[in-house]
Write a protein that holds these residues in place. Sequence first.
Motif, mmCIF file in Angstrom:
data_model
loop_
_atom_site.group_PDB
_atom_site.id
_atom_site.type_symbol
_atom_site.label_atom_id
_atom_site.label_comp_id
_atom_site.label_asym_id
_atom_site.label_seq_id
_atom_site.Cartn_x
_atom_site.Cartn_y
_atom_site.Cartn_z
ATOM 1 N N LEU A 356 5.917 -51.739 28.934
ATOM 2 C CA LEU A 356 6.075 -51.565 27.497
ATOM 3 C C LEU A 356 4.745 -51.788 26.783
ATOM 4 C CD1 LEU A 356 9.107 -51.512 28.148
ATOM 5 C CD2 LEU A 356 9.475 -52.924 26.104
ATOM 6 N N ALA A 357 4.521 -50.979 25.742
ATOM 7 C CA ALA A 357 3.349 -51.062 24.868
ATOM 8 C C ALA A 357 2.060 -50.639 25.553
ATOM 9 C CB ALA A 357 3.205 -52.454 24.268
ATOM 10 N N ARG A 358 2.160 -49.820 26.597
ATOM 11 C CA ARG A 358 0.956 -49.275 27.222
ATOM 12 C C ARG A 358 0.908 -47.752 27.105
ATOM 13 N NH1 ARG A 358 -0.180 -53.002 32.634
ATOM 14 N NH2 ARG A 358 0.261 -55.019 31.641
ATOM 15 N N GLY A 359 1.747 -47.193 26.237
ATOM 16 C CA GLY A 359 1.676 -45.772 25.962
ATOM 17 C C GLY A 359 2.688 -44.952 26.728
ATOM 18 N N PRO A 360 2.766 -43.630 26.405
ATOM 19 C CA PRO A 360 3.704 -42.758 27.109
ATOM 20 C C PRO A 360 3.413 -42.715 28.601
ATOM 21 C CG PRO A 360 2.097 -41.475 25.874
ATOM 22 C CD PRO A 360 1.934 -42.898 25.440
ATOM 23 N N VAL A 361 4.453 -42.462 29.372
ATOM 24 C CA VAL A 361 4.370 -42.501 30.832
ATOM 25 C C VAL A 361 4.397 -41.083 31.388
ATOM 26 C CG1 VAL A 361 5.373 -43.463 32.931
ATOM 27 C CG2 VAL A 361 5.695 -44.646 30.743
ATOM 28 N N PHE A 362 3.437 -40.750 32.241
ATOM 29 C CA PHE A 362 3.466 -39.494 32.984
ATOM 30 C C PHE A 362 3.968 -39.785 34.393
ATOM 31 C CE2 PHE A 362 0.520 -38.339 29.625
ATOM 32 C CZ PHE A 362 0.898 -37.037 29.338
ATOM 33 N N LYS A 387 -7.545 -34.637 30.137
ATOM 34 C CA LYS A 387 -8.596 -34.242 29.195
ATOM 35 C C LYS A 387 -8.043 -34.119 27.769
ATOM 36 C CE LYS A 387 -12.811 -32.608 28.351
ATOM 37 N NZ LYS A 387 -12.742 -32.252 26.933
ATOM 38 N N ILE A 388 -6.848 -33.544 27.628
ATOM 39 C CA ILE A 388 -6.223 -33.390 26.315
ATOM 40 C C ILE A 388 -5.979 -34.753 25.675
ATOM 41 C CG2 ILE A 388 -4.098 -32.666 25.142
ATOM 42 C CD1 ILE A 388 -3.982 -30.381 27.289
ATOM 43 N N MET A 389 -5.453 -35.688 26.446
ATOM 44 C CA MET A 389 -5.164 -37.019 25.914
ATOM 45 C C MET A 389 -6.448 -37.777 25.580
ATOM 46 S SD MET A 389 -1.971 -37.003 25.691
ATOM 47 C CE MET A 389 -1.433 -35.302 25.874
ATOM 48 N N PHE A 396 -2.268 -43.442 27.656
ATOM 49 C CA PHE A 396 -1.085 -43.141 28.459
ATOM 50 C C PHE A 396 -1.141 -43.931 29.753
ATOM 51 C CE2 PHE A 396 -4.290 -40.247 30.040
ATOM 52 C CZ PHE A 396 -4.061 -40.196 31.406
ATOM 53 N N GLN A 397 -0.040 -43.926 30.474
ATOM 54 C CA GLN A 397 0.037 -44.579 31.777
ATOM 55 C C GLN A 397 0.790 -43.670 32.740
ATOM 56 O OE1 GLN A 397 2.678 -48.102 31.747
ATOM 57 N NE2 GLN A 397 3.424 -47.427 29.742
ATOM 58 N N THR A 398 0.703 -43.977 34.009
ATOM 59 C CA THR A 398 1.459 -43.235 35.023
ATOM 60 C C THR A 398 2.382 -44.201 35.754
ATOM 61 O OG1 THR A 398 -0.271 -43.539 36.698
ATOM 62 C CG2 THR A 398 -0.379 -41.540 35.338
ATOM 63 N N ALA A 399 3.466 -43.666 36.327
ATOM 64 C CA ALA A 399 4.436 -44.550 36.977
ATOM 65 C C ALA A 399 5.357 -43.781 37.908
ATOM 66 C CB ALA A 399 5.272 -45.280 35.918
ATOM 67 N N THR A 448 3.665 -42.032 21.734
ATOM 68 C CA THR A 448 4.286 -40.846 22.328
ATOM 69 C C THR A 448 4.303 -39.685 21.335
ATOM 70 O OG1 THR A 448 5.624 -42.174 23.840
ATOM 71 C CG2 THR A 448 6.401 -39.950 23.382
ATOM 72 N N VAL A 449 4.552 -39.976 20.064
ATOM 73 C CA VAL A 449 4.453 -38.922 19.052
ATOM 74 C C VAL A 449 3.048 -38.342 19.044
ATOM 75 C CG1 VAL A 449 4.573 -38.390 16.590
ATOM 76 C CG2 VAL A 449 6.282 -39.895 17.616
ATOM 77 N N ARG A 450 2.046 -39.195 19.107
ATOM 78 C CA ARG A 450 0.646 -38.737 19.137
ATOM 79 C C ARG A 450 0.382 -37.904 20.389
ATOM 80 N NH1 ARG A 450 -3.324 -42.414 19.614
ATOM 81 N NH2 ARG A 450 -4.748 -41.074 18.438
ATOM 82 N N CYS A 451 0.931 -38.332 21.509
ATOM 83 C CA CYS A 451 0.795 -37.587 22.767
ATOM 84 C C CYS A 451 1.395 -36.189 22.640
ATOM 85 C CB CYS A 451 1.468 -38.369 23.893
ATOM 86 S SG CYS A 451 1.743 -37.445 25.417
ATOM 87 N N TYR A 452 2.590 -36.106 22.116
ATOM 88 C CA TYR A 452 3.270 -34.820 21.997
ATOM 89 C C TYR A 452 2.569 -33.905 20.991
ATOM 90 C CZ TYR A 452 7.194 -36.930 24.587
ATOM 91 O OH TYR A 452 7.980 -37.529 25.546
ATOM 92 N N GLU A 453 2.042 -34.486 19.916
ATOM 93 C CA GLU A 453 1.287 -33.680 18.956
ATOM 94 C C GLU A 453 0.048 -33.081 19.610
ATOM 95 O OE1 GLU A 453 2.365 -35.946 14.724
ATOM 96 O OE2 GLU A 453 0.525 -36.440 15.800
ATOM 97 N N ALA A 454 -0.673 -33.880 20.388
ATOM 98 C CA ALA A 454 -1.874 -33.383 21.067
ATOM 99 C C ALA A 454 -1.506 -32.281 22.053
ATOM 100 C CB ALA A 454 -2.575 -34.546 21.788
ATOM 101 N N PHE A 455 -0.403 -32.438 22.747
ATOM 102 C CA PHE A 455 0.022 -31.421 23.713
ATOM 103 C C PHE A 455 0.352 -30.111 23.029
ATOM 104 C CE2 PHE A 455 3.658 -29.292 25.737
ATOM 105 C CZ PHE A 455 3.068 -28.935 26.944
#
Length: 460
Positions: A356-362, A387-389, A396-399, A448-455
């Motif tokens: 939690l609180a480490r950004g959207p998860v890929f 690169k986009i992010m 963001f984080q991965t999991a 996550t909103v910021r992530c989706y906007e960038a995408f």
Amino acid sequence: MERKNLWSSYSEEQLMELEKVSEKYRTCLDMGKTERECVRTAIALAKEAGYRDMKELIRNGERVKPNDKVYLEYMERAIVLFQAGTLPIEQGMNILGAHIDSPRIDVKQNPLYESGDLAYLDTHYYGGVKKYQWLALPLALHGVVVRKDGTRTDISIGERDDEPALVITDLLPHLGRLQREKNADKFIDGEQMDLLIGNRPLKDEKEDGVKKQILRILKDRYNMEEEDFLSAEFEIVPAGKARDCGLDQSMVLAYGQDDRVCAFTSLFAMLEEKEVTRTSCCLLIDKEEIGSVGASGMTSRFFENAVAEYIALNTDYNDLILRRTLANSKMLSSDVSAGFDPMYEEVYEKKNAAYLARGPVFNKYTGSGGKSGSNDANPEYIAQLRKIMEDAGVSFQTAELGRVDIGGGGTIAYLMAVYGMEVIDSGVAVLSMHAPWEVTSKADIYETVRCYEAFLKAEF
């Protein structure tokens, strides 16, 4: 490659924006406790943002111009939104796709009965639930009744302070010794999870008086006969509003955040878009929790048909343009991840867990065991997203979903990948996933909103 807690990285201005997003999100959760309610909420917000109904354009023989905004609703249970880009549609779309169904308890078609001077509705649970979690909680009834003449009434009982709550009863501990010896799956049988709805009999009725009282109430308030249950759709959900969680008010506690935390953040990002090069698309779909089946699920042709209709609003339609459009598209399958919970750390692999609180998860892959049922995204696509992010300043984080031989789960990613498009799962980490009340971090919702906007802005 450890990611940092995001809270300390935000400016005062960002923290104010974070709280605005969180408040809007909680409001949407309260308005959308069922699929139909989510679709209605999405349509209302879309219209405010200047979106038009595609059916209207089709009837009028209109064409879509660059940056026009349209939506198409299906069966009141799914919706897709498009914003036209400046590039030809066959060069592909940037797609955000999330599901709006959540685990719950459904009412059967022949549900009403009386036993022991108590009236009940017979139920059948929907999706992956721990059945014992739904006992002795204040519950609400949401749904629609459709009569033989086609008239309908939307019903919601148990949400307002002046309305009664409903409940599925539990066994008292004094008589529960044998119950406590059962494992969690057998703790309560599905047929025991019936909804208690009444105790007061209709005056002067000696047989089934309580049931008859309920039928009188349904008739007086909703013009509903017992036979109308046959063509009704009622969902039982936790009663009450989404709330801030934690003494620091850093989290959200609410029902249905799997997957509405990704659905509403996708919608927020879509509605904020001003101009795009590649056509943007936001898909909110039903039935993921039971395998994406049915006419409003991802295994149906709804999305493919919607894209075909949209193409016909852009240019002279042919099947090859549809195939090229889908194959050249990029997608974030917007779905939640299991947040790392220190109380149960033995089921996580810490280096590859979502926090939690480490950004959207890929999630490069989901599935179970040997990646069974997984999409498994290509590294070339992941490199583009990195690169986009980075360019957008998005953390963001991965999991993975738990330890290799313990975890597992599915999304709509592999169902979209059949078109040949690049797809990866991307969403918010959730604690107590599939419980009646789930927990998310406000920081993750905002990021996550910021992530989706960038995408959506990405040109690939």
